[in-house]
Design a protein around this motif. Structure first.
Motif, short mmCIF file in Angstrom:
data_model
loop_
_atom_site.label_atom_id
_atom_site.label_comp_id
_atom_site.label_asym_id
_atom_site.label_seq_id
_atom_site.Cartn_x
_atom_site.Cartn_y
_atom_site.Cartn_z
N HIS A 1 -32.99 -58.70 13.19
CA HIS A 1 -33.32 -57.67 11.79
C HIS A 1 -33.69 -59.06 11.09
O HIS A 1 -33.78 -59.39 10.45
CB HIS A 1 -32.10 -57.21 11.60
CG HIS A 1 -31.16 -55.94 12.45
ND1 HIS A 1 -31.88 -55.05 13.26
CD2 HIS A 1 -29.87 -56.27 13.48
CE1 HIS A 1 -31.21 -54.31 14.36
NE2 HIS A 1 -29.98 -55.13 13.94
N VAL B 1 -35.33 -51.29 8.50
CA VAL B 1 -34.10 -51.78 8.00
C VAL B 1 -34.67 -52.71 7.24
O VAL B 1 -36.00 -54.05 7.51
CB VAL B 1 -33.28 -52.36 9.06
CG1 VAL B 1 -32.46 -53.85 9.18
CG2 VAL B 1 -32.32 -51.67 10.01
N TYR C 1 -27.11 -50.46 13.06
CA TYR C 1 -28.31 -51.33 12.58
C TYR C 1 -29.02 -51.55 13.56
O TYR C 1 -30.27 -51.74 13.18
CB TYR C 1 -27.98 -53.18 12.47
CG TYR C 1 -27.25 -52.99 10.45
CD1 TYR C 1 -28.62 -52.97 9.50
CD2 TYR C 1 -26.24 -52.71 9.89
CE1 TYR C 1 -28.50 -53.37 8.50
CE2 TYR C 1 -26.58 -53.17 8.31
CZ TYR C 1 -27.73 -52.95 7.32
OH TYR C 1 -27.37 -52.80 6.15
#
Ligand SMILES: *Cc1c(COP(=O)(O)O)cnc(C)c1O
Length: 445
Positions: A252, A216, A205
């Motif tokens: 994220h 993402v 990620y």
């Protein structure tokens, strides 16, 4: 496989026996299997056999039950196209607001052909997406790429960069959760080819978020197919929920959790779908409490499986050394599940004589194999099955054939593929015409 007797309760509700006015006008006359309000003897006469028959009402009901079960969480159902990809069925689902899970460029084209506007509800899964397929999906503007390896991540970044279009990305993680199902359709263990190990996910990620044209958006998981115990789904979801918290901690943005598909159906017994899917929804939702994500669901079999049957006629009765066989006109090229997985399908006569209807009647039943004409010993639909006695020319319905039936059909033995009919109320529509041998020869020189 042991002999099993007919249990009337095992019949999917879209397919029920009704008394008919055929022959003698007696109250104890024969009864005939109907799909909704359409007599299946008529269907077979009109369209020939082998014939796939689907109930539109059942497809809608099952979709609605699935949707209702998840009413308490924001969700999008992305029907798994590979279970049954007929254009009319896709269009029907699209009209209900359903999204789609595709695993190839071909399936994406089908979805777009069914409904141009469906692209924004498409997720793209699969371990071997080609650059052409990735590019087509980017151009279509799909909702989410379920990326299954680091190499694929870079291929997607490259395709997106070339188009100067941002790719919405989830990594399909492999949660290392065991689920009880056939080994060919179990996918959630370390040894399987699918996804990236959940331990490696954070590092990947981080790499993805550094790529200019990747964005993402989520985490994805799919542990297998035909899973009837809902506990492993919850277990996988708990691991994914932990990962989502970690990823958010890493900065994220995670909007989606894609829970995949895999909810099994009851091939061997009656089962109330709404209760099964409610239990599934509870198991999936519990670990997500407080996470504030949109849940994506990719059911295939559980929507379409019981809504379709394969109708076949008995060509020959034969006995070899006392073992009985019914040779039917459908074969493993039409429905490969028994040959491929040793799968069980309930098989019932389309026309029932009065003695077969009375409870516990066994006098007119026999134990037999039901086999197709293909030159393979694996070409069977049932072995040592107890079945009401049927004669040559009679029709049988192979139940729960709506999923992984027609989509897995082949032309082995140069057998043209069956026709498909969709029944809605009293009307039946051919949604795929029967193939001709000339269709098969056309592509060859
Ligand atoms: C096959 C598959 C599904 C659908 O599985 P069902 O058992 O038919 O519900 C969903 N998602 C992915 C990624 C798949 O490969």
């Amino acid at each position: 496989m042991t002999a099993r007797s007919q249990s009337p309760a095992a019949r999917p509700p879209g397919f029920v026996y009704r008394e008919t006015k055929r022959g003698l006008l007696r109250r104890d006359g024969p009864s005939v299997l109907y799909c909704e309000d359409v007599d299946m003897l008529d269907l077979a006469e009109q369209h020939g056999t082998p014939l796939y028959v689907y109930s539109a009402a059942m497809i809608r009901e099952r979709y609605d039950a699935f949707d209702a079960a998840f009413r308490e969480v924001p969700h999008t159902i992305c029907y798994s196209v590979k279970a049954n990809s007929n254009l009319t069925i896709l269009r029907m689902l699209a009209r209900k607001g359903c999204g789609f899970d595709v695993v190839s460029g071909g399936e994406l084209e089908r979805v777009l052909a069914a409904d141009r506007k469906a692209a924004k509800k498409v997720v793209f899964s699969g371990v071997g997406k080609t650059r052409e397929e990735l590019t087509a999906a980017l151009k279509a503007g799909i909702m989410l790429f379920n990326v299954e390896s680091e190499s694929e991540l870079w291929a997607l970044a490259e395709c997106a960069g070339r188009l100067r279009k941002t790719a919405p990305v989830a990594l399909r993680v492999n949660p290392d959760v065991a689920a009880e199902t056939h080994p060919y359709i179990s996918t959630g263990l370390r040894k399987h080819k699918f996804g990236v190990p959940i331990r490696d996910a954070r590092a990947l990620y981080a790499k993805a978020s550094g790529a200019r044209y990747l964005k993402v958006r989520g985490v994805s998981v799919h542990i297998g197919s035909q899973i009837t115990d809902v506990a492993p789904f919850g277990e996988a979801m708990a691991r994914v929920a932990d990962l989502v918290r970690e990823l958010r901690g890493d900065g994220h943005r995670i909007d989606y959790i894609d829970a995949g598909g895999g909810l099994g159906i009851a091939y061997e017994k009656a089962s109330a779908f709404s209760a099964d899917v409610e239990a599934y929804a509870r198991s999936l939702s519990a670990p997500l409490r407080g996470l504030d994500v949109r849940l994506l669901l990719e059911p295939g079999r559980s929507i379409i499986g019981p809504a379709g049957v394969l109708v076949t006629s008995v060509l020959y009765r034969k006995q070899n050394d006392g073992k009985r066989f019914l040779v039917v006109d459908a074969a493993m090229n039409d429905l490969i599940r028994p040959a491929l997985y040793g799968a069980y399908h309930e098989i019932i006569p389309v026309k029932q004589s009065p003695v077969q209807q009375s409870a516990g009647a066994t006098a007119k039943s026999e134990v037999t194999d039901i086999v197709g004409p293909v030159c393979e010993t694996g070409d069977f639909f049932a072995r040592d099955r107890e079945l009401p006695v049927v004669g040559e020319g009679d029709l049988l319905a192979i139940l729960d054939a709506g999923a992984y039936g027609m989509v897995l059909a082949s032309n082995y033995n140069t057998r043209p593929r069956a026709a498909e009919v969709l029944v809605s109320g009293g009307t039946a529509k051919v949604i795929r015409r029967r193939e001709k041998v000339s269709d098969l020869l056309r592509a060859e020189s």
